[in-house]
Design a protein around this motif. Structure first.
Motif, PDB file in Angstrom:
ATOM      1  N   ASN A   1       0.830  -1.209   0.000  1.00  0.00           N
ATOM      2  CA  ASN A   1       0.000   0.000   0.000  1.00  0.00           C
ATOM      3  C   ASN A   1       0.862   1.255   0.000  1.00  0.00           C
ATOM      4  O   ASN A   1       0.516   2.260  -0.633  1.00  0.00           O
ATOM      5  CB  ASN A   1      -0.939   0.007   1.207  1.00  0.00           C
ATOM      6  N   PHE A   2       1.968   1.204   0.712  1.00  0.00           N
ATOM      7  CA  PHE A   2       2.900   2.343   0.748  1.00  0.00           C
ATOM      8  C   PHE A   2       3.427   2.643  -0.653  1.00  0.00           C
ATOM      9  O   PHE A   2       3.438   3.793  -1.105  1.00  0.00           O
ATOM     10  CB  PHE A   2       4.052   2.017   1.702  1.00  0.00           C
ATOM     11  N   ILE A   3       3.847   1.609  -1.373  1.00  0.00           N
ATOM     12  CA  ILE A   3       4.383   1.790  -2.725  1.00  0.00           C
ATOM     13  C   ILE A   3       3.299   2.312  -3.662  1.00  0.00           C
ATOM     14  O   ILE A   3       3.549   3.188  -4.496  1.00  0.00           O
ATOM     15  CB  ILE A   3       4.966   0.469  -3.257  1.00  0.00           C
ATOM     16  N   LEU A   4       2.080   1.790  -3.533  1.00  0.00           N
ATOM     17  CA  LEU A   4       0.987   2.230  -4.395  1.00  0.00           C
ATOM     18  C   LEU A   4       0.756   3.729  -4.254  1.00  0.00           C
ATOM     19  O   LEU A   4       0.644   4.447  -5.247  1.00  0.00           O
ATOM     20  CB  LEU A   4      -0.288   1.453  -4.055  1.00  0.00           C
ATOM     21  N   HIS A   5       0.664   4.226  -3.024  1.00  0.00           N
ATOM     22  CA  HIS A   5       0.398   5.646  -2.816  1.00  0.00           C
ATOM     23  C   HIS A   5       1.656   6.488  -3.002  1.00  0.00           C
ATOM     24  O   HIS A   5       1.547   7.691  -3.270  1.00  0.00           O
ATOM     25  CB  HIS A   5      -0.194   5.859  -1.424  1.00  0.00           C
ATOM     26  N   ASP A   6       2.818   5.882  -2.861  1.00  0.00           N
ATOM     27  CA  ASP A   6       4.073   6.609  -3.035  1.00  0.00           C
ATOM     28  C   ASP A   6       4.397   6.809  -4.505  1.00  0.00           C
ATOM     29  O   ASP A   6       4.729   7.910  -4.943  1.00  0.00           O
ATOM     30  CB  ASP A   6       5.201   5.823  -2.356  1.00  0.00           C
ATOM     31  N   LEU A   7       4.322   5.721  -5.281  1.00  0.00           N
ATOM     32  CA  LEU A   7       4.778   5.731  -6.671  1.00  0.00           C
ATOM     33  C   LEU A   7       3.654   5.573  -7.682  1.00  0.00           C
ATOM     34  O   LEU A   7       3.883   5.703  -8.891  1.00  0.00           O
ATOM     35  CB  LEU A   7       5.806   4.606  -6.884  1.00  0.00           C
ATOM     36  N   GLY A   8       2.451   5.235  -7.238  1.00  0.00           N
ATOM     37  CA  GLY A   8       1.349   5.015  -8.166  1.00  0.00           C
ATOM     38  C   GLY A   8       1.371   3.650  -8.808  1.00  0.00           C
ATOM     39  O   GLY A   8       0.605   3.399  -9.748  1.00  0.00           O
ATOM     40  N   GLN A   9       2.216   2.739  -8.334  1.00  0.00           N
ATOM     41  CA  GLN A   9       2.322   1.407  -8.907  1.00  0.00           C
ATOM     42  C   GLN A   9       1.706   0.382  -7.958  1.00  0.00           C
ATOM     43  O   GLN A   9       2.267   0.102  -6.893  1.00  0.00           O
ATOM     44  CB  GLN A   9       3.787   1.039  -9.164  1.00  0.00           C
ATOM     45  N   PRO A  10       0.559  -0.199  -8.299  1.00  0.00           N
ATOM     46  CA  PRO A  10      -0.016  -1.239  -7.442  1.00  0.00           C
ATOM     47  C   PRO A  10       0.864  -2.493  -7.439  1.00  0.00           C
ATOM     48  O   PRO A  10       1.440  -2.868  -8.459  1.00  0.00           O
ATOM     49  CB  PRO A  10      -1.369  -1.535  -8.099  1.00  0.00           C
ATOM     50  N   LEU A  11       0.975  -3.105  -6.281  1.00  0.00           N
ATOM     51  CA  LEU A  11       1.703  -4.372  -6.118  1.00  0.00           C
ATOM     52  C   LEU A  11       0.760  -5.384  -5.471  1.00  0.00           C
ATOM     53  O   LEU A  11      -0.224  -5.015  -4.835  1.00  0.00           O
ATOM     54  CB  LEU A  11       2.929  -4.193  -5.218  1.00  0.00           C
ATOM     55  N   HIS A  12       1.089  -6.658  -5.619  1.00  0.00           N
ATOM     56  CA  HIS A  12       0.320  -7.691  -4.910  1.00  0.00           C
ATOM     57  C   HIS A  12       1.277  -8.778  -4.429  1.00  0.00           C
ATOM     58  O   HIS A  12       2.148  -9.220  -5.176  1.00  0.00           O
ATOM     59  CB  HIS A  12      -0.746  -8.305  -5.806  1.00  0.00           C
ATOM     60  N   ALA A  13       1.111  -9.155  -3.165  1.00  0.00           N
ATOM     61  CA  ALA A  13       1.964 -10.196  -2.571  1.00  0.00           C
ATOM     62  C   ALA A  13       1.161 -11.483  -2.422  1.00  0.00           C
ATOM     63  O   ALA A  13       0.090 -11.494  -1.813  1.00  0.00           O
ATOM     64  CB  ALA A  13       2.486  -9.734  -1.214  1.00  0.00           C
ATOM     65  N   PHE A  14       1.688 -12.571  -3.005  1.00  0.00           N
ATOM     66  CA  PHE A  14       1.082 -13.898  -2.870  1.00  0.00           C
ATOM     67  C   PHE A  14       1.897 -14.722  -1.891  1.00  0.00           C
ATOM     68  O   PHE A  14       3.137 -14.608  -1.825  1.00  0.00           O
ATOM     69  CB  PHE A  14       1.072 -14.626  -4.222  1.00  0.00           C
TER      70      PHE A  14
ATOM     71  N   ALA B   1      -6.972  -9.933 -11.618  1.00  0.00           N
ATOM     72  CA  ALA B   1      -5.836  -9.068 -11.925  1.00  0.00           C
ATOM     73  C   ALA B   1      -6.179  -7.593 -11.773  1.00  0.00           C
ATOM     74  O   ALA B   1      -7.169  -7.116 -12.319  1.00  0.00           O
ATOM     75  CB  ALA B   1      -5.349  -9.341 -13.352  1.00  0.00           C
ATOM     76  N   GLY B   2      -5.356  -6.892 -10.996  1.00  0.00           N
ATOM     77  CA  GLY B   2      -5.487  -5.453 -10.851  1.00  0.00           C
ATOM     78  C   GLY B   2      -6.684  -4.995 -10.063  1.00  0.00           C
ATOM     79  O   GLY B   2      -6.907  -3.787  -9.925  1.00  0.00           O
ATOM     80  N   VAL B   3      -7.483  -5.933  -9.519  1.00  0.00           N
ATOM     81  CA  VAL B   3      -8.713  -5.548  -8.831  1.00  0.00           C
ATOM     82  C   VAL B   3      -8.739  -6.049  -7.394  1.00  0.00           C
ATOM     83  O   VAL B   3      -8.775  -5.263  -6.448  1.00  0.00           O
ATOM     84  CB  VAL B   3      -9.964  -6.074  -9.584  1.00  0.00           C
ATOM     85  N   PHE B   4      -8.691  -7.387  -7.208  1.00  0.00           N
ATOM     86  CA  PHE B   4      -8.874  -7.938  -5.865  1.00  0.00           C
ATOM     87  C   PHE B   4      -8.200  -9.287  -5.760  1.00  0.00           C
ATOM     88  O   PHE B   4      -8.265 -10.094  -6.694  1.00  0.00           O
ATOM     89  CB  PHE B   4     -10.374  -8.070  -5.577  1.00  0.00           C
ATOM     90  N   GLY B   5      -7.581  -9.540  -4.614  1.00  0.00           N
ATOM     91  CA  GLY B   5      -6.883 -10.789  -4.391  1.00  0.00           C
ATOM     92  C   GLY B   5      -7.813 -11.925  -4.021  1.00  0.00           C
ATOM     93  O   GLY B   5      -8.977 -11.719  -3.651  1.00  0.00           O
ATOM     94  N   GLY B   6      -7.292 -13.142  -4.102  1.00  0.00           N
ATOM     95  CA  GLY B   6      -8.062 -14.323  -3.737  1.00  0.00           C
ATOM     96  C   GLY B   6      -7.856 -14.698  -2.285  1.00  0.00           C
ATOM     97  O   GLY B   6      -6.806 -14.414  -1.688  1.00  0.00           O
ATOM     98  N   LYS B   7      -8.860 -15.364  -1.729  1.00  0.00           N
ATOM     99  CA  LYS B   7      -8.813 -15.728  -0.311  1.00  0.00           C
ATOM    100  C   LYS B   7      -7.694 -16.726  -0.021  1.00  0.00           C
ATOM    101  O   LYS B   7      -7.006 -16.627   0.998  1.00  0.00           O
ATOM    102  CB  LYS B   7     -10.163 -16.315   0.098  1.00  0.00           C
ATOM    103  N   GLY B   8      -7.470 -17.660  -0.930  1.00  0.00           N
ATOM    104  CA  GLY B   8      -6.546 -18.753  -0.634  1.00  0.00           C
ATOM    105  C   GLY B   8      -5.080 -18.410  -0.760  1.00  0.00           C
ATOM    106  O   GLY B   8      -4.233 -19.119  -0.208  1.00  0.00           O
ATOM    107  N   SER B   9      -4.736 -17.329  -1.469  1.00  0.00           N
ATOM    108  CA  SER B   9      -3.312 -17.065  -1.741  1.00  0.00           C
ATOM    109  C   SER B   9      -2.777 -15.831  -1.049  1.00  0.00           C
ATOM    110  O   SER B   9      -1.639 -15.422  -1.292  1.00  0.00           O
ATOM    111  CB  SER B   9      -3.119 -16.898  -3.259  1.00  0.00           C
ATOM    112  N   GLY B  10      -3.601 -15.194  -0.190  1.00  0.00           N
ATOM    113  CA  GLY B  10      -3.163 -13.968   0.458  1.00  0.00           C
ATOM    114  C   GLY B  10      -2.139 -14.188   1.556  1.00  0.00           C
ATOM    115  O   GLY B  10      -1.959 -15.296   2.058  1.00  0.00           O
TER     116      GLY B  10
END
Length: 803
Positions: A261-274, A322-331
């Motif tokens: 979330n920090f990177i998203l608001h800092d740089l405008g680049q969304p990330l996702h951690a699996f 993709a780019g919207v919402f993560g899955g319950k099983g891989s968070g």
């Protein structure tokens, strides 16, 4: 979109006040809608100091209270304390007289000098929950510190303060949806360099966790990058990171998610951690899945896929929309030990489709739908990985995977100097133009006397044409620096179609038919006797027919009245006495030079409002029935602010004239018997004639439907004694002005005139309906609104409020 001033200063050196920064950004197109103060502890512990308990004695009149004297630096004050752990010699937190405390639960309260069971108390020794530090209320806070008495508690607890800008981001400015994006605009405005955090220290520790990536359609996913980090420890984020997120109204979750979330608001680049251990086959595939595939998202909801949304999958199933919402099983969870970190660039169209189908709007989809920087994923990945190592430990266990088969090119845009001058309306020096573009990271090359070639980086998805480049020059140069010429003109790229009056007429006809009215169409030719005997039409304005068919059809009508009355007479003579009809028709006038015609709407009501029934007695139509229809017409056409005047002019026995400004919208009233008898009607008739040309011109379109508020409506009643010459319209205007947006409607449910209140007075019993579309109304707000209504009725209408 919220922007932290503290974080902005990490990107660019600024010494301006938040208000000055807000003015600069607003002037350049990033409108700052508000500035708020964030404090890590509510109230910032203002007026709360460190004190020392000098004495502690049992309260003479209460077993569970103690009387203490406390040194607060500026003096020694008596304080009555109810905590069992208070003792002499303690360093404590003291809220001084006048301080406002913000407890964890309950409303804020002010510390006042008081007498408690006969003993004076000038402050309060605080527990942690009373100053918003935590939940504990077991006893007062006892500090282990050598700080002098009177030291502000904010210094001891290191209270973080930040000013936060609320920016109303327009859809085209996707590049500014981050602190870096806003800093880029300030760079051009202030001619100050940007400092990006260095990623030079990034290094791969080992190759122990390799995950392959496959992208099936590069159009949907132009770039996909990722890496793995192993042996991490998931836990709470440090205080600085939590404060950053809280300032932006985000809830800290854990160090891994908070970094993304920090990177998203800092740089405008969304990330996702699996969670890497949950990725089957050690493989990531970016693709679509079949329609109706069941997928569980992080919010624990079962969703059926449309088949069109892009999915991040492993070897056997979907992991994330993709780019919207993560899955319950891989968070990421508290037990996660290794992660795969995704940093990608997706097609705005595919993300928009997926988000809309599932009704999901997230910070990530907000940015992907508008377009992200295709050159940012790898830098953001390195920055995030280094932060993860710093805050969660771990080892970078793979090389960066970067699937980028078709790199996005910079935009090459030819720009002519003459077009810059023409569109801006002012000649700007060429050197200044180039300096502005340089500040905006737009490269100028191939310059000639005529123009140049502008090279725009792809993160500026809104700058693809010459006009866009010129707009960039103007917004940084300053709109206020371009003087208005004496002769203004505008060029429009799009057409602005006028209102479709035929559509308005059709919709209004449907509404009138729904109220039981029948539409009539009558002849525009009429008898000259109607004008001669009407008492309100002018013979000099008659449009005479040269080739008359008969004496009865020799002039064009000046009003819809008599042709409509003829229709009523025809039906009444055939025992149809209860009638409601309307007509859209044209009337004609002879002027000194030429002729004039107007389209009008005529409304007629006569007889009983409803047929006889055993359920209820019949009732003749009244003035209020037709007036309500006229008001409904104005409401449907979104015409507001109209006025009313009482009339007794021919052809009306009594009537209201409806006005808008100085123009007459029409008249509504009861016809005189002599006017009705001219057309052979012997019963009472209510008639309204509205200027349809003017109504169509002033209409703001048909009234739109709106969602019914989920918050309850509140009714309050008042009884007003007013002068007889004060109309309900006067009262209504005062009420709507004073009641603001909370007052939904006003109604008269009783009227009294009699000796008890005086011959020149009347009493209205009024009901007021209040409703808030966003909150449940509380008594305090309701009472304040009603007090304001009462005050305005008394001052503006001379009303006496009957209790």
């Amino acid at each position: 979109m919220k922007i932290s001033i503290n974080r902005l200063k990490d990107f660019i050196a600024i010494d301006q006040t938040p208000e000055e920064i807000a003015a600069l950004l607003t002037g350049s197109g990033l409108e700052v809608e508000g500035i708020s103060l964030f404090e890590s502890i509510p109230g910032g512990l203002e007026g709360v100091v460190i004190g020392e308990v000098l004495s502690c004695e049992r309260h003479p009149n209460a077993d569970k209270l103690s009387v203490t004297t406390v040194d607060i630096g500026t003096g020694i004050v008596p304080i009555v304390c109810g905590a069992s752990n208070v003792a002499k010699g303690q360093k404590v937190v003291v809220a001084t007289e006048g301080a406002t405390l913000y407890p964890v639960s309950g409303e804020p309260f002010v510390i006042k000098k008081a007498k408690i069971r006969g003993e004076v108390s000038q402050g309060m020794i605080c527990a942690e929950d009373e100053i918003g530090l935590g939940e504990s209320h077991e006893g007062i806070l006892v500090l282990d510190t050598q700080l002098p008495n009177g030291t502000p508690a904010s210094k001891y607890f290191d209270v973080a303060r930040d000013h936060v800008l609320e920016i109303g981001l327009t859809p085209n400015r996707a590049d500014a949806a981050s602190h870096l994006g806003v800093a880029r605009d300030l760079k051009a405005l202030l001619n100050s360099p940007i400092c990006l955090p260095s990623v030079d220290g990034f290094k791969v520790d080992n190759q122990n966790l390799s995950i392959s990536v496959e992208v099936e359609d590069p159009k949907d996913c132009p770039r996909y990058a990722g890496l793995t980090v192993s042996n991490i420890k998931v836990g709470p984020s440090p205080e600085w990171l939590q404060n950053y997120l809280k300032a932006l109204d985000l809830e800290p979750i854990n160090n891994i998610v908070d970094i993304t979330n920090f990177i998203l608001h800092d740089l405008g680049q969304p990330l996702h951690a699996f969670d890497a251990d949950k990725i089957k086959g050690n493989k990531i595939i970016v693709k679509t899945l079949p329609k109706d595939t069941v997928f569980f998202t992080l919010d624990d909801k079962e969703r059926k896929l449309s088949g069109a949304e892009l999915m991040i999958c492993d070897a056997s199933e979907g992991l994330c929309i993709a780019g919207v919402f993560g899955g319950k099983g891989s968070g990421v969870s508290s037990s996660t030990q290794s992660i795969f970190l995704e940093s990608a660039c997706f097609s705005p169209d595919i993300i928009r489709k997926g988000g809309q189908f599932h009704g999901l709007k997230t910070d990530a989809s907000f940015r992907f739908e508008r377009g992200t920087d295709p050159n940012m994923p790898v830098y953001a990945l390195k920055r995030a990985a280094m932060l993860i190592q710093e805050l969660a430990g771990g080892e970078i266990s793979s090389e960066i995977i970067d699937v980028y088969p078709n790199p996005v090119e910079d935009f090459k845009i030819p720009v002519a100097f003459k077009n810059i001058d023409r569109l801006i309306g002012k000649q700007i020096a060429k050197e200044e133009i180039k300096a502005i573009l340089h500040g905006l990271e737009i490269e100028v090359s191939a310059e000639t006397e005529i123009g140049f070639l502008a090279t725009v980086k792809p993160y500026r998805v809104d700058v693809t044409r010459e006009a866009d480049v010129i707009e960039e020059i103007l917004r940084i140069y300053g709109f206020e620096n371009v003087a208005l010429s004496e002769n203004l003109k505008s060029d429009f790229l799009a057409e602005h179609p006028g209102k479709d009056l035929n559509k308005l007429q059709y919709r209004l006809s449907e509404a009138l038919a729904a109220l039981g009215f029948y539409e009539i169409i009558t002849n525009s030719l009429t008898k000259p006797a109607y004008v001669e005997k009407s008492g309100f039409l002018e013979t000099s304005e008659n449009v005479n027919i040269l080739n008359q068919l008969s004496e009865d059809l020799s002039v064009m009508r000046q009003s819809l009245l008599f042709s409509g009355l003829e229709v009523l007479a025809h039906n009444i003579n055939r025992r149809q006495k209860d009638l409601k009809v309307f007509e859209f028709g044209t009337v004609y006038f002879k002027e000194q030079v030429g002729y004039r015609e107007e389209k009008r709407l005529g409304l007629f009501m006569t007889g009983d409002k409803a047929s006889e029934s055993w359920l209820a007695p019949s009732r003749a139509v009244g003035f209020s029935d037709l007036h309500a229809v006229a008001e409904l017409i104005l409401e449907k056409l979104n015409i507001e602010g109209y006025g009313m005047e009482i009339l007794h002019d021919a052809p009306f026995e009594y009537a209201l004239k409806l006005t808008l400004g100085e123009k007459e919208l029409g008249k509504v009233g009861m016809l005189r018997q002599e006017a009705c008898k001219l057309a052979g009607v012997k019963q009472e008739v209510l008639f309204a004639e509205l200027n349809w040309d003017l109504l169509g011109k002033k209409a703001k379109g048909l009234k739109k439907f709106q969602e019914i508020s989920k918050f309850p409506e509140v009714r309050r009643d008042l009884s007003l004694v007013i002068d007889k010459n004060v109309t309900f319209d006067n009262i209504k205007k005062i009420a709507l002005k004073a009641g603001g947006k909370l007052l939904q409607r006003i109604n008269v449910f009783d009227l009294y005139q009699g000796d008890k209140i005086g011959a020149d007075k009347k009493a209205y019993a009024l009901s007021f309906y209040l409703q808030d579309s966003e909150n449940t109304l509380i008594d305090k707000v309701i009472d304040k609104t009603m007090d304001r209504l009462i005050q305005n009725f008394e001052t503006e209408a001379g009303a006496f409020i009957r209790k």
